[in-house]
Write an enzyme that holds these catalytic residues in place. Structure first.
Site, short mmCIF file in Angstrom:
data_model
loop_
_atom_site.label_atom_id
_atom_site.label_comp_id
_atom_site.label_asym_id
_atom_site.label_seq_id
_atom_site.Cartn_x
_atom_site.Cartn_y
_atom_site.Cartn_z
N HIS A 71 42.10 40.98 55.54
CA HIS A 71 40.93 41.87 55.45
C HIS A 71 39.64 41.08 55.47
O HIS A 71 39.59 39.93 54.98
CB HIS A 71 41.02 42.76 54.21
CG HIS A 71 41.11 42.06 52.90
ND1 HIS A 71 40.00 41.63 52.21
CD2 HIS A 71 42.18 41.70 52.15
CE1 HIS A 71 40.39 41.05 51.08
NE2 HIS A 71 41.72 41.08 51.02
N ASP A 73 36.73 42.28 54.10
CA ASP A 73 35.82 42.62 53.00
C ASP A 73 36.13 41.81 51.74
O ASP A 73 37.21 41.22 51.61
CB ASP A 73 35.87 44.12 52.69
CG ASP A 73 37.24 44.62 52.26
OD1 ASP A 73 38.25 44.15 52.81
OD2 ASP A 73 37.29 45.46 51.34
N GLU A 144 39.58 46.85 52.35
CA GLU A 144 40.85 46.67 51.63
C GLU A 144 40.65 46.73 50.13
O GLU A 144 41.53 47.17 49.39
CB GLU A 144 41.48 45.31 52.01
CG GLU A 144 42.89 45.13 51.48
CD GLU A 144 42.98 44.38 50.16
OE1 GLU A 144 44.09 44.19 49.65
OE2 GLU A 144 41.93 43.97 49.61
N GLU A 145 39.49 46.25 49.66
CA GLU A 145 39.30 46.07 48.21
C GLU A 145 38.89 47.35 47.50
O GLU A 145 38.43 47.31 46.36
CB GLU A 145 38.22 44.99 47.95
CG GLU A 145 38.57 43.60 48.45
CD GLU A 145 39.59 42.86 47.57
OE1 GLU A 145 40.16 43.51 46.67
OE2 GLU A 145 39.81 41.67 47.78
N HIS A 352 38.67 37.44 42.78
CA HIS A 352 37.74 38.36 42.11
C HIS A 352 37.02 37.68 40.93
O HIS A 352 36.31 38.37 40.19
CB HIS A 352 38.44 39.64 41.60
CG HIS A 352 39.18 40.39 42.65
ND1 HIS A 352 39.76 41.63 42.42
CD2 HIS A 352 39.46 40.11 43.95
CE1 HIS A 352 40.37 42.05 43.52
NE2 HIS A 352 40.20 41.14 44.46
N1 LIG Z 1 43.50 50.24 47.27
C1 LIG Z 1 43.77 49.18 46.32
C2 LIG Z 1 43.41 47.85 46.92
C3 LIG Z 1 43.39 46.72 45.95
C4 LIG Z 1 43.51 45.40 46.60
C5 LIG Z 1 43.38 44.19 45.72
N2 LIG Z 1 44.17 43.15 46.27
C6 LIG Z 1 44.07 41.88 45.86
O1 LIG Z 1 43.26 41.53 45.04
C7 LIG Z 1 45.02 40.88 46.50
C8 LIG Z 1 44.77 39.49 46.07
C9 LIG Z 1 45.86 38.96 45.20
O2 LIG Z 1 46.24 39.61 44.23
O3 LIG Z 1 46.34 37.90 45.48
C10 LIG Z 1 43.81 44.47 44.28
O4 LIG Z 1 44.96 44.24 43.91
O5 LIG Z 1 42.94 44.91 43.52
C11 LIG Z 1 42.94 49.42 45.07
O6 LIG Z 1 41.80 49.83 45.19
O7 LIG Z 1 43.45 49.19 44.00
#
Ligand SMILES: N[C@@H](CCC[C@H](NC(=O)CCC(=O)O)C(=O)O)C(=O)O
Length: 377
Positions: A71, A73, A144-145, A352
């Site tokens: 992604h 973003d 994606e985030e 994050h």
């Molecule tokens: N729609 C979901 C997307 C959340 C995506 C996010 N992903 C990561 O941070 C992957 C990185 C990693 O863990 O190695 C998340 O898990 O928050 C939402 O909004 O929750």
């Protein structure tokens, strides 16, 4: 921004340039434009753009197809003054290592840089008359985030699913150089605590909705998250209040407070089972059904590392597989029947965070491992 000249150089410098193009969710256009024109310039790839999602494909007629996805973003820039995980990025020399700080350094502009560098490698290989054992699809997507309904990858899967057909997918999310299998699921609930508004100088006339959250917050604070083993990997769960809003003025007893709760659940559960578990915890806190609603939900993915394609990938890149604690689009690919794993540069524990960073060596190592897997040598 022009990154075309950087594709054939050091992947670390390419990552620095990509971080320099701020792309907090919803603001991916400038980076998507740069990625699109860089891929166009390579030649030999068929390109498709949908919003700020770009798909590039080799079409050599090889019997199989690999997907490399990431992604564009990032989460918002850090709000703490002096944070290094921001834009513009910066380099530091730490214990003899070159370390790149900036928003997205781990999640996941390093992965995007590796994807682009591999596109350059493959285009050069084909231009020199080389062939591929497997065709390759690169996916660079927006949103994606944030909530699942906004995902650029989800949008393309619904509108042009054939563009995302494949036999195996690699998500270049941060994994510290080993395969991370599957992913935890995630869901969000909003809980509304009612109150009665009054003048704060005559508080006995009202009912304070912020104070009314105390019982719920205590239950969440006391909650012990489980670790659940799925196919040999230990997935750590979590149930947390992640946002709270309430109050209208400094002299008014608040009449409503909304607490947002995020449950990260292991791949032994369906979304429905996960929602039922949150409801049980909310019931324990005395929250009724009409005070709660699900606002976002994404299924978990089982690791599936015994699939021959996943096994071959692990053999090629080495290392001991780990579980993915965050949510990734491995879940979306798995749900479409495409086996998928996470493998990318950077420490996921830094994702994050305010001092997000990645070493130049981790970027180069990830590129080397994937280059060897795709093109040999
Ligand atoms: N729609 C979901 C997307 C959340 C995506 C996010 N992903 C990561 O941070 C992957 C990185 C990693 O863990 O190695 C998340 O898990 O928050 C939402 O909004 O929750």
């Amino acid at each position: 921004m022009d990154i075309r000249a950087l594709l054939s150089g050091d992947v670390a410098a390419l990552t620095e340039a990509i971080i320099g193009c701020e792309s907090v969710s919803g603001n991916e256009k400038a980076l998507a434009d740069a990625v699109e024109s860089a891929l166009q310039d390579l030649g030999g790839l068929s390109l498709h753009r949908d919003g700020d999602t770009i798909i590039a494909r080799t079409e050599t007629g090889a019997g199989q197809r690999i997907i490399l996805a990431g992604h564009l973003d990032t989460v918002p820039l850090p709000s703490t003054p002096g944070s290094r995980g921001t834009v513009p990025p910066s380099w530091e020399q730490i214990d003899g290592e070159q370390v790149l700080y900036g928003r997205g350094a781990t999640d996941m502009k390093g992965g995007v840089a590796v994807q682009l560098k591999l596109a350059d490698d493959v285009a050069a290989h084909l231009a020199a008359g080389g062939s591929l054992d497997r065709d390759i699809t690169w996916v660079f997507y927006d949103h994606e985030e944030v909530e699942a309904s906004k995902s650029g990858l989800g949008r393309v899967m619904r509108s042009v699913p054939e563009l995302l057909d494949g036999d195996f997918a690699v998500l270049l999310e941060p994994t510290h150089g080993v395969v991370e299998g599957g992913c935890n699921g995630t869901c969000r609930f909003e809980v509304t605590i009612p109150g009665v508004a009054a003048h704060s100088g005559r508080a006995w006339m009202g009912e304070n909705a912020i104070h009314g959250t105390a019982g719920l917050l205590q239950v969440l604070s006391d909650y012990t998250p489980q670790t659940i083993t799925v196919e040999g990997l230990d997935y750590r769960e979590g149930l947390n209040a992640v946002r709270i809003r309430g109050g209208v003025a400094g002299n008014v007893i608040p009449d409503s407070t909304v607490v947002e709760i995020n449950y990260r659940f292991a791949p032994d559960k369906t979304e429905e089972q996960a929602h039922a578990h949150v409801r049980e915890v909310l019931a324990e806190a005395g929250i009724s059904a009409d005070q709660q609603k699900v606002t976002d939900s994404s299924a978990a993915a089982r690791p599936g590392l015994d699939h021959p394609a996943a096994q071959a990938f692990i053999d090629a890149v080495g290392g001991e597989p780990m579980p993915k604690y965050g949510w990734t689009d491995v879940a979306r690919f798995s749900a479409q029947g495409v086996p998928a794993v996470n493998f990318g540069p950077g420490d996921p524990l830094l994702a994050h965070s305010d001092d997000e960073h990645v070493t130049a060596q981790a970027l180069r190592d990830c590129h080397t491992a994937l280059h060897r897997w795709l093109l040999g040598g």
